[in-house]
Design a protein around this motif. Structure first.
Motif, PDB file in Angstrom:
ATOM      1  N   ARG A 204       0.883  -1.331  -0.126  1.00 57.42           N
ATOM      2  CA  ARG A 204       0.040  -0.024  -0.002  1.00 57.42           C
ATOM      3  C   ARG A 204       0.918   1.384   0.001  1.00 57.42           C
ATOM      4  NH1 ARG A 204      -3.827   3.454   3.302  1.00 57.42           N
ATOM      5  NH2 ARG A 204      -2.057   3.434   4.896  1.00 57.42           N
ATOM      6  N   ARG A 205       1.860   1.103   0.988  1.00 54.65           N
ATOM      7  CA  ARG A 205       2.856   2.371   0.889  1.00 54.65           C
ATOM      8  C   ARG A 205       4.269   1.613   0.823  1.00 54.65           C
ATOM      9  NH1 ARG A 205       3.947   5.231   5.449  1.00 54.65           N
ATOM     10  NH2 ARG A 205       2.852   3.453   6.757  1.00 54.65           N
ATOM     11  N   LEU A 206       5.101   2.837   0.378  1.00 51.02           N
ATOM     12  CA  LEU A 206       6.625   2.124   0.439  1.00 51.02           C
ATOM     13  C   LEU A 206       7.412   3.376   0.813  1.00 51.02           C
ATOM     14  CD1 LEU A 206       8.306   3.632  -2.287  1.00 51.02           C
ATOM     15  CD2 LEU A 206       7.013   2.009  -3.639  1.00 51.02           C
ATOM     16  N   TYR A 207       8.578   2.804   1.291  1.00 52.73           N
ATOM     17  CA  TYR A 207       9.857   3.750   1.698  1.00 52.73           C
ATOM     18  C   TYR A 207      10.888   3.198   0.608  1.00 52.73           C
ATOM     19  CZ  TYR A 207       7.378   5.186   5.898  1.00 52.73           C
ATOM     20  OH  TYR A 207       6.578   5.355   6.892  1.00 52.73           O
ATOM     21  N   CYS A 208      11.688   4.261   0.239  1.00 54.46           N
ATOM     22  CA  CYS A 208      13.007   3.972  -0.700  1.00 54.46           C
ATOM     23  C   CYS A 208      14.068   4.518   0.382  1.00 54.46           C
ATOM     24  CB  CYS A 208      12.811   4.578  -1.881  1.00 54.46           C
ATOM     25  SG  CYS A 208      14.308   4.066  -2.958  1.00 54.46           S
ATOM     26  N   LEU A 209      14.888   3.369   0.678  1.00 57.79           N
ATOM     27  CA  LEU A 209      16.423   3.923   1.190  1.00 57.79           C
ATOM     28  C   LEU A 209      17.386   4.249   0.245  1.00 57.79           C
ATOM     29  CD1 LEU A 209      16.518   1.547   4.384  1.00 57.79           C
ATOM     30  CD2 LEU A 209      14.831   3.863   3.972  1.00 57.79           C
ATOM     31  N   GLN A 210      18.178   5.328   0.373  1.00 57.84           N
ATOM     32  CA  GLN A 210      19.317   5.356  -0.158  1.00 57.84           C
ATOM     33  C   GLN A 210      20.361   5.873   0.617  1.00 57.84           C
ATOM     34  OE1 GLN A 210      18.767   8.356  -3.477  1.00 57.84           O
ATOM     35  NE2 GLN A 210      20.765   8.651  -3.397  1.00 57.84           N
ATOM     36  N   GLU A 211      21.536   5.230   0.949  1.00 55.97           N
ATOM     37  CA  GLU A 211      22.548   5.651   1.550  1.00 55.97           C
ATOM     38  C   GLU A 211      21.951   5.952   2.971  1.00 55.97           C
ATOM     39  OE1 GLU A 211      24.943   8.586  -0.380  1.00 55.97           O
ATOM     40  OE2 GLU A 211      25.448   7.121  -2.185  1.00 55.97           O
ATOM     41  N   GLY A 212      21.264   5.010   3.492  1.00 53.87           N
ATOM     42  CA  GLY A 212      21.012   4.995   4.805  1.00 53.87           C
ATOM     43  C   GLY A 212      20.094   6.191   5.257  1.00 53.87           C
ATOM     44  N   ARG A 213      19.427   6.662   4.066  1.00 52.70           N
ATOM     45  CA  ARG A 213      18.372   7.705   4.224  1.00 52.70           C
ATOM     46  C   ARG A 213      17.051   7.359   3.592  1.00 52.70           C
ATOM     47  NH1 ARG A 213      23.128  10.753   4.715  1.00 52.70           N
ATOM     48  NH2 ARG A 213      23.178  12.304   6.350  1.00 52.70           N
ATOM     49  N   VAL A 214      15.912   7.858   4.078  1.00 53.70           N
ATOM     50  CA  VAL A 214      14.758   7.926   3.233  1.00 53.70           C
ATOM     51  C   VAL A 214      14.616   8.868   2.147  1.00 53.70           C
ATOM     52  CG1 VAL A 214      12.383   7.893   3.382  1.00 53.70           C
ATOM     53  CG2 VAL A 214      13.327   6.923   5.209  1.00 53.70           C
ATOM     54  N   SER A 215      14.546   8.101   0.789  1.00 55.69           N
ATOM     55  CA  SER A 215      15.030   9.165  -0.173  1.00 55.69           C
ATOM     56  C   SER A 215      13.432   9.337  -0.877  1.00 55.69           C
ATOM     57  CB  SER A 215      15.652   8.485  -1.226  1.00 55.69           C
ATOM     58  OG  SER A 215      15.503   7.382  -1.544  1.00 55.69           O
ATOM     59  N   LEU A 216      12.329   8.462  -0.623  1.00 58.32           N
ATOM     60  CA  LEU A 216      11.044   8.641  -1.158  1.00 58.32           C
ATOM     61  C   LEU A 216      10.184   7.877  -0.254  1.00 58.32           C
ATOM     62  CD1 LEU A 216       9.382   9.589  -3.675  1.00 58.32           C
ATOM     63  CD2 LEU A 216       9.796   7.092  -4.320  1.00 58.32           C
ATOM     64  N   GLN A 217       8.826   8.315  -0.006  1.00 57.27           N
ATOM     65  CA  GLN A 217       8.038   7.546   0.818  1.00 57.27           C
ATOM     66  C   GLN A 217       6.515   8.036   0.425  1.00 57.27           C
ATOM     67  OE1 GLN A 217       8.777   9.228   5.161  1.00 57.27           O
ATOM     68  NE2 GLN A 217       6.544   8.886   4.878  1.00 57.27           N
ATOM     69  N   GLY A 218       5.628   7.124   0.267  1.00 57.90           N
ATOM     70  CA  GLY A 218       4.233   7.443   0.136  1.00 57.90           C
ATOM     71  C   GLY A 218       3.449   6.245  -0.378  1.00 57.90           C
ATOM     72  N   ARG A 219       2.024   6.598  -0.771  1.00 64.29           N
ATOM     73  CA  ARG A 219       1.563   5.448  -1.559  1.00 64.29           C
ATOM     74  C   ARG A 219       2.261   4.778  -2.622  1.00 64.29           C
ATOM     75  NH1 ARG A 219      -4.391   4.783  -0.205  1.00 64.29           N
ATOM     76  NH2 ARG A 219      -4.187   3.640  -2.497  1.00 64.29           N
ATOM     77  N   SER A 220       2.031   3.570  -2.690  1.00 59.60           N
ATOM     78  CA  SER A 220       2.800   2.692  -3.577  1.00 59.60           C
ATOM     79  C   SER A 220       2.513   3.126  -5.004  1.00 59.60           C
ATOM     80  CB  SER A 220       2.752   1.355  -3.390  1.00 59.60           C
ATOM     81  OG  SER A 220       3.603   1.086  -2.302  1.00 59.60           O
ATOM     82  N   ASP A 221       1.279   3.440  -5.228  1.00 64.32           N
ATOM     83  CA  ASP A 221       0.526   3.556  -6.602  1.00 64.32           C
ATOM     84  C   ASP A 221       0.522   5.258  -7.094  1.00 64.32           C
ATOM     85  OD1 ASP A 221      -1.315   4.879  -4.965  1.00 64.32           O
ATOM     86  OD2 ASP A 221      -2.966   3.238  -5.456  1.00 64.32           O
ATOM     87  N   SER A 222       1.235   5.875  -6.223  1.00 69.82           N
ATOM     88  CA  SER A 222       1.370   7.238  -6.627  1.00 69.82           C
ATOM     89  C   SER A 222       2.471   7.828  -7.044  1.00 69.82           C
ATOM     90  CB  SER A 222       1.035   8.147  -5.338  1.00 69.82           C
ATOM     91  OG  SER A 222       2.315   8.146  -4.472  1.00 69.82           O
ATOM     92  N   PHE A 223       3.459   6.915  -7.406  1.00 71.03           N
ATOM     93  CA  PHE A 223       5.012   7.399  -8.030  1.00 71.03           C
ATOM     94  C   PHE A 223       5.176   6.806  -9.305  1.00 71.03           C
ATOM     95  CE2 PHE A 223       5.690   6.601  -3.126  1.00 71.03           C
ATOM     96  CZ  PHE A 223       5.928   7.893  -2.780  1.00 71.03           C
ATOM     97  N   THR A 224       5.572   7.551 -10.253  1.00 70.92           N
ATOM     98  CA  THR A 224       5.968   7.249 -11.614  1.00 70.92           C
ATOM     99  C   THR A 224       7.170   6.393 -11.570  1.00 70.92           C
ATOM    100  OG1 THR A 224       7.219   9.096 -11.835  1.00 70.92           O
ATOM    101  CG2 THR A 224       5.073   9.359 -12.506  1.00 70.92           C
TER     102      THR A 224
END
Ligand code: ATP
Length: 235
Positions: A204-224
């Motif tokens: 439903r939601r996702l968090y993207c990590l990049q080098e130990g930080r959250v680089s993107l978060q939100g509804r999984s269907d809301s991102f290109t």
């Protein structure tokens, strides 16, 4: 009802000796959600799971489960409070049978719907092979057993580390098809996935990590695709 999220971290940092691996992760998980954590190799996904499960030391207040501060508690205590991990690489006990492996998961059993009978309904092949050594299972079947072992503790939150790793697409499909049956029972799930498309589809939601930080978060269907790939690989 309880106002606090089922699980959350606040400004979570993690270190391996002097090397910092996580830099202030804020994360929330609501009851009944499926949330995905994605990110490239070395982004910190496994480190984050280790902090949640007590395998890596975290400040007490940085991790809260059902409102209680649990950071840094011993792993066994965290399982008793309702977090179960399906570890990367399955980690079944090779000298035990399939059923014995499943029963190992019930050591710190909480009350709840999951028992051998229900598991065998979810993955009938595990019932057929219950007396066989765990090592005789195919990769996909081993993953089912690892998932089953975690479910046997009737956790509040199921943490899955790279379920799809090393499996053929058709087998990955079989495993992920079981997820809705697990969440239908009210289970809350965190999946760590290398396969971004798959992670987006099942969460439903996702968090993207990049080098130990959250680089993107939100509804999984809301991102290109571009947004995700930017957050995944960086600029
Ligand atoms: P992967 O998909 O490869 O598992 P990941 O996103 O899970 O990657 P982590 O394994 O959490 O990433 O690694 C995050 C950072 O911590 C990396 O820089 C890694 O080199 C470092 N790291 C991980 N484990 C250790 C360790 N045992 N000792 C020292 N540094 C480590």
């Amino acid at each position: 009802a309880n106002q606090s999220p089922l699980l959350c971290t606040h400004a979570l940092e993690a270190f391996y000796g002097d090397a910092q691996a996580l830099f202030g992760i804020d994360f929330t998980l609501e009851q009944g959600e499926v949330v995905a954590i994605i990110g490239a190799n070395g982004a910190g996904k496994s480190t984050f799971l280790k902090c949640l499960t007590g395998l890596l030391r975290a400040p007490r207040e940085a991790v809260r489960l059902a409102g209680e501060a649990v950071g840094g508690l011993p792993p066994g205590e965290i399982v008793r409070r309702g977090l179960a991990l399906v570890p990367e690489g399955r980690r079944l006990f090779p000298s035990l049978s399939v059923q014995e492996n499943l029963l190992m998961g019930s050591c710190s059993r909480r009350s709840g719907p999951w028992d051998l009978q229900r598991l065998y309904r979810l993955f009938p092949v595990l019932q057929d092979k219950r007396h066989a050594p765990a090592t005789s299972l195919s990769g996909g079947q081993q993953q089912m057993a690892a998932l089953g072992r975690a479910l046997m503790s009737n956790p509040r939150v199921l943490l899955c580390d790279e379920l799809s790793l090393g499996l053929a697409p058709i087998v990955i499909g079989e495993i992920y098809r079981a997820l809705p049956q697990v969440t239908a029972e009210g289970m809350t799930v965190v999946i760590v996935e290398q396969d971004v498309g798959l992670a987006q589809r099942v969460s439903r939601r996702l968090y993207c990590l990049q080098e130990g930080r959250v680089s993107l978060q939100g509804r999984s269907d809301s991102f290109t695709r571009e947004q995700v790939s930017q957050a995944y690989f960086g600029a």
